[in-house]
Design a protein around this motif. Sequence first.
Motif, short mmCIF file in Angstrom:
data_model
loop_
_atom_site.label_atom_id
_atom_site.label_comp_id
_atom_site.label_asym_id
_atom_site.label_seq_id
_atom_site.Cartn_x
_atom_site.Cartn_y
_atom_site.Cartn_z
N GLU A 247 0.83 -1.19 0.00
CA GLU A 247 0.00 0.00 0.00
C GLU A 247 0.87 1.24 0.00
N SER A 248 0.40 2.26 -0.65
CA SER A 248 1.11 3.53 -0.63
C SER A 248 0.08 4.65 -0.71
N VAL A 249 0.45 5.78 -0.16
CA VAL A 249 -0.42 6.96 -0.16
C VAL A 249 0.38 8.11 -0.75
N PRO A 250 -0.15 8.78 -1.76
CA PRO A 250 0.58 9.92 -2.33
C PRO A 250 0.60 11.09 -1.34
N LEU A 251 1.74 11.76 -1.26
CA LEU A 251 1.89 12.89 -0.35
C LEU A 251 1.63 14.19 -1.10
N THR A 252 1.06 15.14 -0.37
CA THR A 252 0.87 16.46 -0.96
C THR A 252 2.20 17.19 -0.96
N ALA A 253 2.25 18.32 -1.61
CA ALA A 253 3.49 19.10 -1.66
C ALA A 253 3.90 19.57 -0.27
N ASP A 254 2.93 19.98 0.56
CA ASP A 254 3.24 20.41 1.93
C ASP A 254 3.80 19.25 2.76
N GLU A 255 3.24 18.07 2.59
CA GLU A 255 3.72 16.91 3.33
C GLU A 255 5.13 16.52 2.87
N GLN A 256 5.39 16.61 1.58
CA GLN A 256 6.74 16.33 1.08
C GLN A 256 7.75 17.32 1.63
N ASP A 257 7.37 18.60 1.72
CA ASP A 257 8.27 19.61 2.30
C ASP A 257 8.52 19.33 3.78
N ALA A 258 7.46 18.96 4.50
CA ALA A 258 7.62 18.66 5.92
C ALA A 258 8.53 17.45 6.11
N PHE A 259 8.37 16.43 5.27
CA PHE A 259 9.22 15.24 5.35
C PHE A 259 10.67 15.59 5.05
N ALA A 260 10.87 16.43 4.03
CA ALA A 260 12.24 16.85 3.70
C ALA A 260 12.86 17.62 4.85
N GLY A 261 12.06 18.45 5.54
CA GLY A 261 12.55 19.17 6.71
C GLY A 261 12.95 18.23 7.83
N LEU A 262 12.17 17.17 8.04
CA LEU A 262 12.51 16.18 9.07
C LEU A 262 13.81 15.46 8.72
N VAL A 263 13.96 15.12 7.45
CA VAL A 263 15.18 14.43 7.03
C VAL A 263 16.39 15.33 7.26
N ARG A 264 16.26 16.62 6.93
CA ARG A 264 17.38 17.54 7.17
C ARG A 264 17.67 17.68 8.66
#
Length: 82
Positions: free
Chosen positions: A60-77
């Motif tokens: 299963e997978s769920v597509p992320l919105t642009a805001d969620e992708q930015d938040a995830f990238a911030g967490l990774v950083r």
Amino acid sequence: MPEHVSILQQTGLAILAVATVAWVVGLIRLVRVVTTGPPRSLPSLPLGALPGQAQAPAVESVPLTADEQDAFAGLVRQFSRS
């Protein structure tokens, strides 16, 4: 016998020595049985109550919105800094 060693200490040491010898003998016998014994097959267990799995579960997978992708990238950083 040293004078400063009590009877309890001597008895404890003797019990410990006997337990160690018994453990070593048991370990040696276990290793001999495992390594020299013929390979035994496991008994078949009645598994009628457990249904067989027909196929692997779907991924299963769920597509992320642009805001969620930015938040995830911030967490990774943030995690990469610490």
